[in-house]
Motif scaffolding. Structure first.
Motif: not given
Ligand code: SF4
Ligand code: SF4
Lengths: 252, 306
Positions: A137-140, A143-145, A152, A155
């Motif tokens: 995870c890059q703490s974006c 979250c797209e999970l 991810c 990532t």
């Molecule tokens: S999409 Fe979710 S798992 Fe991926 S970097 Fe963003 S927060 Fe982290």
């Protein structure tokens, strides 16, 4: 946890050119888990720098005292104010977060302006274990999970594609960029297949909202984090037992 | 697909004509003279030529500039290849507007190789969009005259967008799922990665099933053994048959230049005779001849398709 590696000695010596009296400071958080800022690592780096003719003062941080949490690590800086004032540079054995928090505190709270130098390279927010960890995870900030069967895309995919796979997947379904890494989008396909969600695979995911990652991101807590003292110590004891074997020594 | 036709390539595809396209590669140079010369030779042989955009992530002359100059100087219609590797969505959007302003009529929207594969390894890889979202962006710009934020585009660009497919992908189901996604995004034609094996092609068409989008199949008659070898070793998803590779290797030993050329042509014609014969029986709408720097092979290969 923020995984990290020690920087090569030549690079560190480069930063220390013309700086004779140095401080080596550790970190009791992630850097202790990764053996890049625990007491042993601090001693080792100090020893190597001494061999190179440097005059070294050590500030190891006990387990659970993280360099980046300045309320706690600052106590150790204050305790060593005299030394810090007389030194040419401070090497911090933590991730870049710890290095900067220490520099800012010394500068702004202690009035001591010194060059503060990273001794480690932070390489990501990782998960897994016990020995094999991977960046997950890059703490974006968005979250797209939920759209990608829990893997991810930003990532795990070498290109961070929201709509993969790219045309570069290798014959063994490894990634174009690195033969040791799985293609994230093949994994996403396989997981969607298991979950009977393949209709999601062919749907178009919108471009990621990078506006949620305006750097530097600031974070306000309504109240400071408080850990119930005895529960906290119990947890630390438990973690130490797991991390360092059966006989934890904890200074209560 | 919209009803408007802006390019010769799209016109031929819509007319159901069997289409041939070529490929030109701008170089690390301050001019585009060589591809312009190549394009002049290809006029009349192919309806349009792809102009590569930093292939394999080696930094060369900007593909939009090269496409414009080739169209202007050689009179060859270009397919401007556009990768997501090097540009964020804003730069892509303004490049598409720029392409329209320069009179380019076709864009091939690609994710692109990762920068670490090329000659500028420390570059920050971008991939802000991917091929699917780039296709969607272009269609929205052209058909609706809107940008990503829904803002109006005055006099929208008039061009077509194609996408890539990789029949040789190890995980064919995932690849085909992605291709279908590109079709959902509005891709107007597809061009496959180079294929050498007829069964690879058949499996791909079977898995894909019937689609409304015309598909050009990529073939790569190599001019030298080195080219074929490079493809085999470094181009992901492409397997060059060992027999063909060996026959090409054998041409290296021929000293006489003319004899060598003849033998290279013979090897290619021999190999592709069977392949192209097979291609006639597939749903392919045409053939993309990735014969970079090798225009003389195109007429005899085209002849095989008659
Ligand atoms: S999409 Fe979710 S798992 Fe991926 S970097 Fe963003 S927060 Fe982290
Ligand atoms: S091979 Fe898979 S993981 Fe690697 S860049 Fe391409 S889509 Fe992403």
């Amino acid at each position: 946890m923020i995984a990290q590696e020690k920087k090569p000695m030549e690079e560190i010596l480069g930063y220390l050119e013309g700086k004779q009296k140095v401080v080596v400071m550790g970190c009791g958080g992630c850097a202790t888990f990764y053996r890049t800022g625990d007491t042993k690592a601090v001693n080792e780096l100090a020893e190597n720098l001494t061999k190179e003719g440097k005059d070294v003062f050590k500030i190891p941080l006990p387990f659970s005292i993280q360099a980046c949490e300045i309320e706690k690590s600052g106590v150790f800086l204050e305790k060593n104010r005299k030394e810090l004032e007389n030194r040419d540079a401070v090497l911090v054995m933590s991730c870049g977060g710890g290095v900067q928090v220490v520099a800012e505190y010394m500068d702004e709270k202690m009035g001591i302006a010194k060059s503060v130098i990273p001794a480690n390279d932070a390489i990501g927010l990782v998960g897994g274990g016990p020995t094999h960890l991977k960046e997950t995870c890059q703490s974006c900030g968005m979250c797209e999970l939920g759209k990608t069967a829990g893997i991810c895309p930003l990532t795990a995919c070498g290109k961070g594609l929201m709509n993969g796979p790219c045309g570069g997947v290798r014959v063994d379904n490894k990634c174009e960029i690195d033969e040791n890494k799985d293609c994230a989008w093949v994994k996403i396909y396989e997981r969607m297949e298991k979950l009977d969600e393949l209709d999601k695979f062919t749907s178009i995911r919108d471009p990621h909202e990078w506006s949620k990652t305006k750097r530097p991101r600031l974070f306000e807590m309504e109240e400071p984090v408080k850990i119930n003292a005895s529960a906290g110590i119990g947890a630390i004891k438990g973690m130490m037992a797991v991390t360092f074997g059966p006989k934890p020594k904890l200074d209560e | 697909m919209g009803d408007e036709v802006y390019s010769d390539l799209m016109r031929e595809l819509k007319e159901g004509k069997y289409v041939f396209t070529g490929e030109l590669e701008p170089e690390k140079a301050g001019d585009v003279n060589e591809p312009i010369e190549m394009a002049k030779e290809l006029v009349g042989m192919v309806v349009a030529c792809n102009v590569t955009d930093n292939p394999q992530s080696f930094a060369y002359v900007n593909s939009m500039a090269a496409s414009y100059l080739i169209q202007k100087e050689a009179g060859m219609e270009c397919v401007y290849q556009l990768r997501c590797s090097d540009r964020n969505r804003m730069a892509l959007l303004s490049d598409v507007l720029g392409a329209g302003a320069l009179g380019l009529k076709n864009i091939l929207a690609l994710a692109g190789d990762h920068v670490s594969l090329g000659d500028t390894k420390d570059a920050k890889p971008v991939f802000d969009l991917d091929s699917t979202t780039l296709i969607k962006l272009i269609r929205t710009m052209v058909d609706e005259g809107k940008d990503l934020g829904g803002n109006e585009i005055h006099n929208p660009p008039k061009l077509h967008v194609g996408g890539a497919a990789a029949p040789g992908a190890a995980h064919l189901k995932a690849e085909v799922g992605k291709v279908k996604r590109k079709i959902n995004a509005g891709v107007e034609y597809l061009q496959t990665q180079v294929v050498y094996y007829t069964d690879v092609l058949d499996k791909f068409f079977n898995e894909l099933g019937k689609v409304d989008v015309p598909i050009l199949v990529g073939i790569f008659p190599a001019r030298t053994f080195g080219q074929a070898d490079f493809f085999d070793k470094y181009v992901a998803g492409v397997d060059v048959p060992p027999d063909y590779l060996e026959a090409m290797r054998a041409t290296k030993a021929i000293k006489d230049k003319e004899k060598k050329k003849e033998e290279v042509d013979r090897v290619n014609i021999e190999f592709f005779t069977g392949f192209l014969e097979h291609l006639k029986g597939t749903p392919a709408a045409g053939c993309h001849m990735m014969a970079v720097g090798y225009p003389r092979i195109i007429p005899p290969l085209k002849k095989l398709m008659e």
